[in-house]
Structures are given as structure tokens and as C-alpha cells.
Design a protein around this motif. Structure first.
Motif, mmCIF file in Angstrom:
data_model
loop_
_atom_site.group_PDB
_atom_site.id
_atom_site.type_symbol
_atom_site.label_atom_id
_atom_site.label_comp_id
_atom_site.label_asym_id
_atom_site.label_seq_id
_atom_site.Cartn_x
_atom_site.Cartn_y
_atom_site.Cartn_z
ATOM 1 N N GLU A 227 -27.222 -1.173 -4.473
ATOM 2 C CA GLU A 227 -25.422 -1.656 -4.506
ATOM 3 C C GLU A 227 -25.884 -3.687 -4.048
ATOM 4 O O GLU A 227 -25.620 -4.290 -3.107
ATOM 5 N N ASN A 272 -22.087 0.701 -8.462
ATOM 6 C CA ASN A 272 -21.232 1.321 -9.585
ATOM 7 C C ASN A 272 -20.653 1.009 -10.716
ATOM 8 O O ASN A 272 -21.240 0.618 -11.368
ATOM 9 N N HIS A 276 -16.667 -3.173 -7.438
ATOM 10 C CA HIS A 276 -15.481 -2.920 -6.835
ATOM 11 C C HIS A 276 -14.938 -3.977 -7.100
ATOM 12 O O HIS A 276 -15.386 -5.713 -6.273
ATOM 13 N N HIS A 313 -23.798 4.328 -9.013
ATOM 14 C CA HIS A 313 -22.837 5.605 -8.435
ATOM 15 C C HIS A 313 -21.197 5.354 -8.630
ATOM 16 O O HIS A 313 -21.314 4.444 -9.022
ATOM 17 N N CYS A 314 -21.014 6.313 -7.851
ATOM 18 C CA CYS A 314 -19.308 6.529 -8.147
ATOM 19 C C CYS A 314 -18.450 5.655 -7.403
ATOM 20 O O CYS A 314 -17.444 6.264 -7.419
ATOM 21 N N TYR A 315 -18.363 4.710 -6.556
ATOM 22 C CA TYR A 315 -17.597 4.279 -5.018
ATOM 23 C C TYR A 315 -16.336 3.265 -6.464
ATOM 24 O O TYR A 315 -15.596 3.100 -5.562
ATOM 25 N N CYS A 339 -23.412 9.531 -5.138
ATOM 26 C CA CYS A 339 -22.481 9.856 -4.706
ATOM 27 C C CYS A 339 -22.270 10.365 -3.354
ATOM 28 O O CYS A 339 -22.661 11.314 -3.053
#
Length: 629
Positions: A227, A272, A276, A313-315, A339
Motif C-alpha cells: 500500500e 487499491n 482511497h 487490493h480491494c479497499y 482483501c
């Protein structure tokens, strides 16, 4: 479809049966495995359904085209974090071995993403493999050691590989050693912008691969930073690593791996689907190009020659971002690497909520958008969703291990199992029409694969809380099945199709009339969850015209209503043209979901379907498919 009485069902769900060898006659039946959100079915062997001749039906029909192929699958799994290892080691050796056998033997998990050093899920202070006192450095990496992992993590990795020799391992750091960073801390900060630091960090990752190899664990993939746009991790190791710095590390690491004769592949990004909003808001003004564009920036850099693919990633965002990247860089692979499941506001709903969201977004959404892997986060956690340091307090594991040795197999165990047990490494995703969406529209969503042994696997999720019937067609054979509300199902069968589908690349469409929202382009977007619709009652003269963008020699063309099976044309003609001026009539067939024109291999660029009847129903087309001779 097999049905069960209450007593029989109770007995069936106590133990998940091992995957049997294919025992059904070729082209005769499909095997069904089922999980439902109420837990009544948990990877239950639901028997077989008969494959019969393809026929018109009022039931929405999924079309599987095995001769149109996409990505080759690598695997499905999770992460043996410090926390996962700690809770598994609370079990006695016999029970721990039984749980590992369930995960890597019966569920056939075959992909593990391993933190390089501490993450937020650890039961001890944060660490790396080369920690030195504050103010000191270790550019030669003389203090490097993976001794920390020898007690629990490495034994579990070796055990997983024994249980499933197809196991792949991805290594990911949450932070480099503090002496490499601007703030001298494992939490936050940046990598010091210095060539010696880039070399040292690359050497650190190289030594990890070499050390694990010496311990009997092959590291197949590396990412540079977990991340990298999470600039303010909440109390756990992390780092802001902009794309230009990641590129500098990769340009050091790639040659090091090659010089040491290691086949470990480098994956970029590891964050992600989209950045985000909180991370985007904290982007330095001179690095805004990375916002929602980090993978593209990296793959457009000179470092791209060392990058095998991109990890997601899934966030934040949705899986379609992966298809957008694939369309820009089709030669680079895509992996989905993290995830976590999450405890619902009402814990009683956690199994149901996780099953549905993961089915739509991870299991089907990811793989329909080019992901070669689907990896959850923690393999195991305790009932308090820990232990953890900062970070997520509601994250759930694939299994939960209680203080007294109770082991609960969570929804993630089953969602992963619906893929891992049946979609073998080397399987190829193939074309299938799918009516559901990741955002939820209440329809049936699916994805299809062909295994190396020739079996076809279809994974389908009923997004509706009510049962829905669906038919599945491959070539000249099909079967029907009623999915319970919210259920996830895997179908396996042996079949064959001589159909040669043509990819709809560059196709466009026009129509009269056309709904302002259900536009003609929706008919040729390779997505059966969208549709063209007239938005008005059917009248003679209405039409949809498709331009292939080039001259083809199709054998036939199919106009498919998708799930809106009542919106088929009440009488129609199909015409074709090479130049848009001279048209000829094509023989037609079909009076329901599929309106088919026989184009006989003639040179064709334009095809037009026109309504000749009247109806109060709208006329819709969700998917247009053409097949070569």
C-alpha cells in the motif's frame, strides 16, 4: 437438481467432502457444489444436473464460449501473518495439522502473500530483518536475518507446500528497516532519496528471497511496498513510496535477481483498485500524477522491463480498474493480492455479508477483470479479530481459532474454496455472459474457466435474496439450475464447443429509437449486465445496427437479450452489408433470448436487426456475439 431433506442436509454440511475425480459421463452431467448465506449449504456436494441439447427457454441463459480465452490462473489464498501463525500455534500439533490439511489439502489454497517483516497483524513489537540501533546503518546488510520466522512462520509455509505442492509465495514489505527511511521509524515516512539506499533496499529484498530459499521456501513474487499510497498508517509499519521511487528500487532489484539466477517475479503497486480519497487528499502537489494512475506511471517508466505485472487490493474503487490497466498494458499480468473480510455491525450477519460481497467483488469480479490470483488477508485470527497492532479491528480471517482450540471456518474459506478446489493452476478464464454486477443488481453473476484437463468450471452467484433459475449453454449442450437466494455455486462438467467467437474489439452500434440511458453502445461492450433498449414499446422499423469496424467473415451473429428475456423482438429481420450501401437478408432463427442470423461466412462489416412486430414490451439487446466459420 438434487434436493435434500433437513436431516440429510445437516449430515452433509458437518464435513466438507473432498473433491472427487470426475465420475460423470462426458457431456452427460454437471457436478454442483453450493454455499448459501444462511449456512445451510457450506461447499455442499449438491449432486449433478443433466446436460441436454441446447434449446429455447424462458430462463435467462448464460453462454460459455471456451474458445475465447483470457488470463491463465495462478492461484487463490491468504497470508500467514505473525498473527495467523501465533493463533495456529495455540493449537496442539495434531489439531494444527488438521486445520492446515483443511486449508491447503481439502480447500486447496495455493497462494500465500507473506509480509517481509512485521505488518499490522502481529502479536509483538514491529520488526524488520535488519534492525540496528537508532543512528546506525547497515548498507552491507551484515545484520540481515530471518531468524524471527524460523519458529512459526517458516514451518507453516513448508507444511503448506507439502500439503499443496502447487503453492506460490509472494513476499511484501510493510516497511524497510528504519535506517533506510526519512523519519527513522517503521511507521510512516519515506525511503531516503539516495542511490545507496535504493541499492540497500533492493539488496534487502534479494536477501529475503535467498534466505527463504535456504529455509526450503521458494518466493515466486515480490512487491516493493505494501500500500505505497497509505501515507499515514495507524500505528503499524508503513511507508509512502511514490511511483518514481518504486521505479528506482525496481531498477536495482531486477538486475540483482537475474544476476543471482532467481526466477522471482516483480509485481508493482500492491494497493487499491483506485486511490482511497483520504490518500489522494494527502498527495504532495508534485506527485498528483500518481492519483488513480500509479500503476500506469510505473509501467510507463524504464523500470517496467523488470515488472511482470501489477498487484491490487480491494479497499477503494472497483475491479474494473484492472481491466482499464490491462487495456493499456496488455502484456503485463494482473494479480489481486489482498482483501480482508470484515465483521458486520451485527456479527450474526458476518457470514452472509462476507459471502455475498466477496462472491461479487473478489471471486467473480476480480477474475472477470483479468486477475490471475485472488488472495484474502489473514489466514487465521482469534475471536477478537487479532492480535493486531493498530490498523483494522474488525478484519476477519479465513478461519477463527478460539482460546480453547475451537476452529471456525468462515465465509472466506468457502468463497476461496469455490475457486481453489476446482480451478486448477494453469486454468484459463474463458468467455461467459454474466448478468450481475459488482455493485449489485439482483441478477446472476458468473465467471468460467477451462482446466488443463479439459473440464469446464463455472462459478455463479445469485445476487438476489430469492431463488433464481438459470440455464448454462456450451456449444450445443445446456443445463438448468435454480440457485438459492444469495448462493454461490460451482459447476464442473466436460464439454466441447466448435464455436469460434470473435472478440468485439472496435465494434460500435447505432439504433432507432434508443433509451437515453440504455444506449446502443451497451449492446457491443462485451458486458451482458448492460443493455441497449428502445425505452419504448416495440413498433415495426425499430432497429439496432452493428459496425464491426472492419470486414469480417462471420458464420453467424447472435443478438442476446440477457436477463431481460421478455424484451425479445416480436418478429424481426437481420440484414448484412459489406459497405453499408448494399444489404442482403440473412436467414434467422430464435424467438426468445437469442435472435440469430446466419451470415454464411460472407464478407460483412455491418449487421442490422429490425423489428417487424408490435408489443407493449421494450426491445433490448444486452450482448451481440459473432462467430467465425
Amino acid at each position: 437438481m438434487a434436493r435434500f431433506g433437513t436431516a440429510a442436509l445437516t449430515a452433509l454440511v458437518l464435513v466438507v467432502a473432498p473433491v472427487p475425480a470426475a465420475a460423470h459421463p462426458r457431456d452427460a452431467t454437471a457436478q454442483v457444489w453450493l454455499t448459501s448465506p444462511d449456512g445451510a449449504y457450506k461447499m455442499t456436494d449438491a449432486g449433478t444436473v443433466a446436460l441436454g441439447p441446447a434449446a429455447e427457454t424462458a430462463t435467462p441463459t448464460i453462454v460459455v464460449d471456451p474458445n475465447r480465452r483470457f488470463q491463465t490462473m495462478t492461484g487463490f489464498g491468504a497470508s500467514i501473518t505473525d498473527s495467523s501463525a501465533a493463533v495456529l500455534y495455540r493449537l496442539d500439533p495434531g489439531q494444527r495439522s488438521q486445520v492446515m490439511a483443511e486449508l491447503f489439502g481439502r480447500d486447496r489454497l495455493n497462494f500465500l502473500r507473506q509480509p517481509i517483516g512485521a505488518s499490522d497483524f502481529t502479536d509483538e513489537p514491529a520488526y524488520t530483518y535488519d534492525d540496528v540501533p537508532a543512528g546506525q546503518t547497515d548498507y552491507a546488510l551484515r545484520h540481515f536475518s530471518v531468524a524471527h520466522d524460523k519458529t512459526q512462520i517458516l514451518p507453516l509455509l513448508r507444511q503448506a507446500a507439502r500439503l499443496n505442492p502447487e503453492l506460490k509465495v509472494l513476499g511484501t514489505p510493510w516497511s524497510p528497516p528504519a535506517w533506510m527511511k526519512t523519519n527513522g521509524s517503521l511507521i510512516g515516512g519515506r525511503l531516503i532519496d539516495n542511490p545507496a539506499i535504493y541499492r540497500a533496499f533492493a539488496g534487502y529484498l534479494l536477501k529475503f528471497v535467498q534466505a527463504y530459499k535456504a529455509e526450503g521456501v521458494r518466493v515466486d513474487y515480490l512487491t516493493i511496498q505494501n500500500e505505497p499510497q497509505n501515507r499515514n498508517p495507524s500505528g503499524y509499519p508503513g511507508m509512502d513510496l511514490p511511483s518514481w521511487q518504486e521505479a528506482k528500487v525496481i531498477e536495482q532489484l531486477g538486475p540483482m535477481l537475474r544476476a543471482n539466477h532467481l526466477n522471482t517475479k516483480i509485481l508493482g503497486y500492491d494497493h487499491n483498485w483506485n486511490e482511497h480519497p483520504n490518500d489522494a487528499a494527502n498527495t504532495p502537489p508534485d506527485e498528483t500524477a500518481d492519483i488513480d494512475h500509479y500503476p500506469q506511471e510505473l509501467l510507463a517508466s524504464p523500470a517496467a522491463r523488470w515488472v511482470d505485472g501489477t498487484a491490487y487490493h480491494c479497499y477503494a474503487g472497483d475491479p474494473s480498474a484492472m481491466t482499464a490497466l490491462h487495456n493499456e498494458f496488455p502484456a503485463k499480468d494482473i494479480y489481486f493480492t489482498e482483501c480482508s473480510g470484515s465483521q458486520s455491525g451485527d456479527p450474526a450477519n458476518t457470514f452472509s455479508d462476507t459471502l455475498k460481497w466477496h462472491a461479487r467483488n473478489l471471486i467473480i469480479g476480480n477474475t472477470r477483470n483479468w486477475a490471475k490470483s485472488v488472495v484474502n488477508w489473514n489466514l487465521a485470527l482469534d475471536p477478537a479479530n487479532g492480535p493486531h497492532t493498530g490498523g483494522c479491528g474488525t478484519c476477519t480471517g479465513v478461519v477463527t481459532v478460539g482460546d480453547q482450540g475451537q476452529v471456525t471456518y468462515n465465509a472466506e474459506f468457502y468463497t476461496l474454496g469455490h475457486m481453489a478446489r476446482f480451478v486448477r493452476p494453469g486454468a484459463v478464464r474463458v468467455a461467459s455472459t454474466s448478468f450481475g454486477t459488482t455493485g449489485w443488481n439482483g441478477q446472476v453473476m458468473d465467471v468460467a474457466f477451462v482446466n488443463p484437463n479439459g473440464e469446464t468450471v463455472l462459478v455463479a452467484h445469485n445476487e438476489n435474496d430469492n431463488p433464481q433459475a438459470v440455464a448454462v449453454r456450451l456449444g450445443d449442450r445446456q443445463f438448468s439450475y435454480t440457485l438459492p437466494g444469495g448462493a454461490l455455486a460451482t459447476f464442473i462438467w466436460r464439454g466441447h464447443s466448435d464455436d469460434r467467437p470473435i472478440a468485439p474489439t472496435g465494434w460500435t452500434a447505432t439504433a432507432s429509437p434508443a433509451s437515453a440511458t440504455d444506449v446502443p453502445a451497451n449492446a457491443v461492450d462485451d458486458d451482458a449486465s448492460t443493455r441497449f433498449s428502445t425505452g419504448a414499446a416495440q413498433q415495426p422499423g425499430q432497429y439496432l445496427q452493428v459496425d464491426f469496424g472492419r470486414t469480417l467473415r462471420p458464420e453467424r451473429i447472435v443478438f442476446d437479450t440477457g436477463a431481460s428475456t421478455g424484451d425479445y423482438p416480436r418478429g424481426y429481420t437481420i440484414q448484412a452489408s459489406r459497405d453499408g450501401q448494399t444489404w442482403w437478408a440473412a436467414p434467422t432463427a430464435g424467438t426468445g433470448q437469442f435472435s440469430t442470423g446466419n451470415l454464411n461466412g460472407r464478407q460483412t462489416r455491418y449487421v442490422r436487426i429490425s423489428v417487424t412486430g408490435e408489443s407493449g414490451s421494450w426491445w433490448s439487446v444486452a450482448d451481440v456475439r459473432a462467430y467465425a466459420r
